[in-house]
Design an enzyme around this catalytic site. Structure first.
Site, PDB file in Angstrom:
ATOM      1  N   TYR A  33     -52.851 -49.032 -16.587  1.00 34.08           N
ATOM      2  CA  TYR A  33     -54.146 -50.063 -16.471  1.00 34.08           C
ATOM      3  C   TYR A  33     -53.472 -51.119 -17.503  1.00 34.08           C
ATOM      4  CZ  TYR A  33     -55.341 -49.268 -21.345  1.00 34.08           C
ATOM      5  OH  TYR A  33     -55.707 -48.911 -22.967  1.00 34.08           O
ATOM      6  N   LYS A 148     -48.515 -48.262 -20.583  1.00 41.10           N
ATOM      7  CA  LYS A 148     -49.990 -48.228 -20.759  1.00 41.10           C
ATOM      8  C   LYS A 148     -50.644 -47.241 -19.856  1.00 41.10           C
ATOM      9  CE  LYS A 148     -53.247 -52.160 -21.525  1.00 41.10           C
ATOM     10  NZ  LYS A 148     -53.490 -51.578 -23.096  1.00 41.10           N
ATOM     11  N   GLU A 181     -49.870 -48.038 -34.718  1.00 39.64           N
ATOM     12  CA  GLU A 181     -50.646 -49.185 -34.143  1.00 39.64           C
ATOM     13  C   GLU A 181     -51.712 -48.782 -34.224  1.00 39.64           C
ATOM     14  OE1 GLU A 181     -49.246 -49.976 -29.999  1.00 39.64           O
ATOM     15  OE2 GLU A 181     -49.058 -47.769 -29.703  1.00 39.64           O
ATOM     16  N   LEU A 206     -46.991 -49.549 -28.086  1.00 38.58           N
ATOM     17  CA  LEU A 206     -47.185 -50.191 -26.680  1.00 38.58           C
ATOM     18  C   LEU A 206     -46.802 -51.773 -27.080  1.00 38.58           C
ATOM     19  CD1 LEU A 206     -48.596 -50.240 -23.916  1.00 38.58           C
ATOM     20  CD2 LEU A 206     -50.544 -51.477 -25.126  1.00 38.58           C
TER      21      LEU A 206
END
Length: 286
Positions: A33, A148, A181, A206
């Site tokens: 996505y 992702k 993250e 990511l």
């Protein structure tokens, strides 16, 4: 304004949108996505999002049904039909629907493409002035965080744990105490040497689109950027801790696990980067 959906070539109101029960995105989380911000009816960081989408699809072996020009065309048509001025477009592509539930890739199946619009005020964000609180959580995700993927259960649990403790965001930490993250953001810090420290890209994180833009803007202005891993303890002692994301852009962290960061006030580097980013994002919007 009702959200508008695009599903496999058709534009439909959100309440009429549906996908087959046997879709592999629903059964396996077999898909990827993107979320693209929209301001003044324009797409922010479109090129980076389109490139990352293509990469994610290639990494999991799905032929891209929306190459750049077609993706831009559909996004613009969604914006036009929905009269969206400010908010976002969510895009999800799965491997498609099959007649049986089998782990191996099905043959002769077309990908499912689903997109929808959402209204949201992005240009003004009180959190940029107040700062946000984050909570550290163990990073329990799989080993290909650079993709992702729609498989987001670990991030959902991390975000819920953070918000249940009164924090805005979760800061994910590995077994060695190293920060990876946020649950839906990238993390940077500013140290006492005025260096912007950011974790290098790898399978562990990511490749954030806003992160990439912010680092490029910092480098253009001769701000010192250092790519290395950093620990939760370093964040606690940092001059500033900063989050970047597609819809919140650049936000200052004022506390981690209820411990103030840099006196519990937003810092000047974050403020400067946010201003630079907003100017850049609008100047390059499509």
């Amino acid at each position: 304004m009702s959200s508008l959906c695009y599903i496999n070539g058709n534009f439909v109101p959100a309440e009429q949108a549906s996908i087959p029960a046997m879709d592999r995105g629903f059964l396996f989380g077999d898909g990827v996505y993107e979320v693209v911000a929209v301001m003044d009816g324009l797409l922010l960081e479109f090129e980076r999002h389109a490139a990352r989408l293509a990469r994610s699809l290639a990494e999991i072996g799905i032929a891209n049904p929306l190459p750049r020009e077609r993706l831009l065309e559909v996004c613009r048509e969604l914006i036009r039909r929905s009269a969206l001025r400010e908010g976002s477009i969510y895009l999800q592509i799965t491997r498609g629907a099959d007649t049986k539930r089998d782990f191996a890739f099905p043959k002769g199946v077309e990908p499912t493409v689903m997109m929808f619009t959402a209204e949201k005020v992005l240009s003004v964000n009180p959190l940029a002035d107040s700062g946000v609180r984050v909570a550290s959580v163990p990073d329990l995700r799989w080993a290909r965080r650079d993709i992702k993927s729609v498989s987001l259960l670990a991030q959902v649990l991390a975000k819920q744990a953070a918000q249940s403790s009164g924090a805005f965001e979760a800061l994910m930490v590995d077994a060695q105490g190293v920060v990876t993250e946020g649950s839906s953001s990238s993390a940077l810090l500013v140290n006492d040497a005025d260096e912007i420290v950011v974790r290098p890209l790898s399978n562990d994180i990511l490749p954030g689109c806003t992160r990439a833009a912010v680092l490029a803007l910092a480098a253009e202005r001769n701000m010192k950027v250092v790519e290395r891993t950093f620990t939760l303890q370093e964040c606690m002692q940092a001059r500033e801790v900063i989050l970047t994301s597609a819809l919140h852009f650049v936000l200052p962290v004022i506390a981690i696990d209820d411990q103030p960061v840099a006196g519990g006030k937003p810092g000047p580097v974050c403020a400067a980067l946010r201003t630079l980013y907003l100017r850049h994002a609008m100047a390059t919007a499509l």
